[in-house]
Design an enzyme around this catalytic site. Sequence first.
Site, PDB file in Angstrom:
ATOM      1  N   LYS A  93       0.821  -1.234   0.000  1.00 42.80           N
ATOM      2  CA  LYS A  93       0.000   0.000   0.000  1.00 42.80           C
ATOM      3  C   LYS A  93       0.847   1.273   0.000  1.00 42.80           C
ATOM      4  CE  LYS A  93      -4.102  -1.988   2.177  1.00 42.80           C
ATOM      5  NZ  LYS A  93      -3.634  -3.332   2.609  1.00 42.80           N
ATOM      6  N   ASP A  96       3.030   7.549  -1.119  1.00 46.88           N
ATOM      7  CA  ASP A  96       3.829   8.768  -0.984  1.00 46.88           C
ATOM      8  C   ASP A  96       4.136   9.330  -2.382  1.00 46.88           C
ATOM      9  OD1 ASP A  96       5.503  10.792   0.168  1.00 46.88           O
ATOM     10  OD2 ASP A  96       6.051   9.393   1.772  1.00 46.88           O
TER      11      ASP A  96
HETATM   12  P1  BMP Z   1      -8.680 -11.098   6.695  1.00 46.53           P
HETATM   13  O1  BMP Z   1      -9.266 -12.038   5.631  1.00 46.53           O
HETATM   14  O2  BMP Z   1      -7.966 -11.820   7.784  1.00 46.53           O
HETATM   15  O3  BMP Z   1      -9.665 -10.087   7.197  1.00 46.53           O
HETATM   16  O4  BMP Z   1      -7.485 -10.290   5.977  1.00 46.53           O
HETATM   17  C1  BMP Z   1      -7.710  -9.386   4.918  1.00 46.53           C
HETATM   18  C2  BMP Z   1      -6.387  -8.966   4.314  1.00 46.53           C
HETATM   19  O5  BMP Z   1      -6.666  -8.060   3.229  1.00 46.53           O
HETATM   20  C3  BMP Z   1      -5.455  -8.224   5.256  1.00 46.53           C
HETATM   21  O6  BMP Z   1      -4.117  -8.560   4.899  1.00 46.53           O
HETATM   22  C4  BMP Z   1      -5.694  -6.764   4.958  1.00 46.53           C
HETATM   23  O7  BMP Z   1      -4.531  -5.992   5.163  1.00 46.53           O
HETATM   24  C5  BMP Z   1      -6.073  -6.783   3.484  1.00 46.53           C
HETATM   25  N1  BMP Z   1      -7.013  -5.717   3.067  1.00 46.53           N
HETATM   26  C6  BMP Z   1      -8.285  -5.617   3.593  1.00 46.53           C
HETATM   27  O8  BMP Z   1      -8.694  -6.398   4.447  1.00 46.53           O
HETATM   28  N2  BMP Z   1      -9.118  -4.609   3.147  1.00 46.53           N
HETATM   29  C7  BMP Z   1      -8.752  -3.705   2.217  1.00 46.53           C
HETATM   30  O9  BMP Z   1      -9.539  -2.843   1.855  1.00 46.53           O
HETATM   31  C8  BMP Z   1      -7.467  -3.817   1.667  1.00 46.53           C
HETATM   32  C9  BMP Z   1      -6.604  -4.825   2.091  1.00 46.53           C
HETATM   33  O10 BMP Z   1      -5.408  -4.936   1.559  1.00 46.53           O
END
Ligand code: BMP
Length: 259
Positions: A93, A96
Amino acid sequence: SKKSLRYHERAEIVAHPLSKQLLKIMDSKQTNLAFSVDVTKCQQVLELVDKVGPHVCIVKTHVDIIEDFNDDFITALQKLADKHNFLIFEDRKFADIGNTVKHQYSSGVYKINQWAHITNAHSVPGDGVVQGLKDVGLPKNRGCLLIAEMSSTGNLATGEYTKATVKMAEEQADFVIGFICTSRLTDDPRFLHMTPGVQLSAGGDSLGQQYLTPNIVIGDRGSDIIIVGRGIYKADDPSNAAKLFKEAGYEAYLKQSVD
Ligand code: BMP
């Protein structure tokens, strides 16, 4: 619900070699599942990835949460990518100015452009962020996703911001291969839509994450790839959980695609 081309047809249309490679993996492994391996020790990451690898087209990392990060870890991860045939996506992500992200992407401890096929960026700085990443990414055949929408409650990536992000991608389609989003944003088959916030039942966590199901994300919302973290690595049997997400995602794809 929106119809889309089959992976093998899209693989013929896309220009970026990485998109082509990804669509071919999705076609041959019959999966639109990306595994987000958000654990904090190298060994944990590698063990999970070896188990889950057969079921996924992408493994997504957050390398900056790993406590014992080292270069051997990257070599081992690359070996697993070859063994199981998936791409590596570092969820950095970037956000900058171009000159700074260029160094963040290629220097420091992680040297992300040396090993991550895909990375991502916020569009908030303007298109300089893409230009900067492109300078050190394109020579290595890397690709970038722009974060056009987010899964978390109250996020500001909506409306005009999302639209402007799609336009930015269209203008730099030699490097931007798609989006992080919660639904399909364009019918241009070159762009891959990847959606986090996926579990087998809808819900959320205590910190603003919101979950949709594979069927809603791929079937109703027309996204291409489901990104799953805790739904897999917190499961008693991560390999079996990945298999269930793979099957749910692929079934939803077959239902909504045209042959
Ligand atoms: P989880 O399925 O455990 O909630 O993880 C989601 C993953 O996707 C995390 O690594 C988070 O940083 C990423 N993520 C997200 O959840 N929402 C977004 O909008 C963007 C993401 O990169």
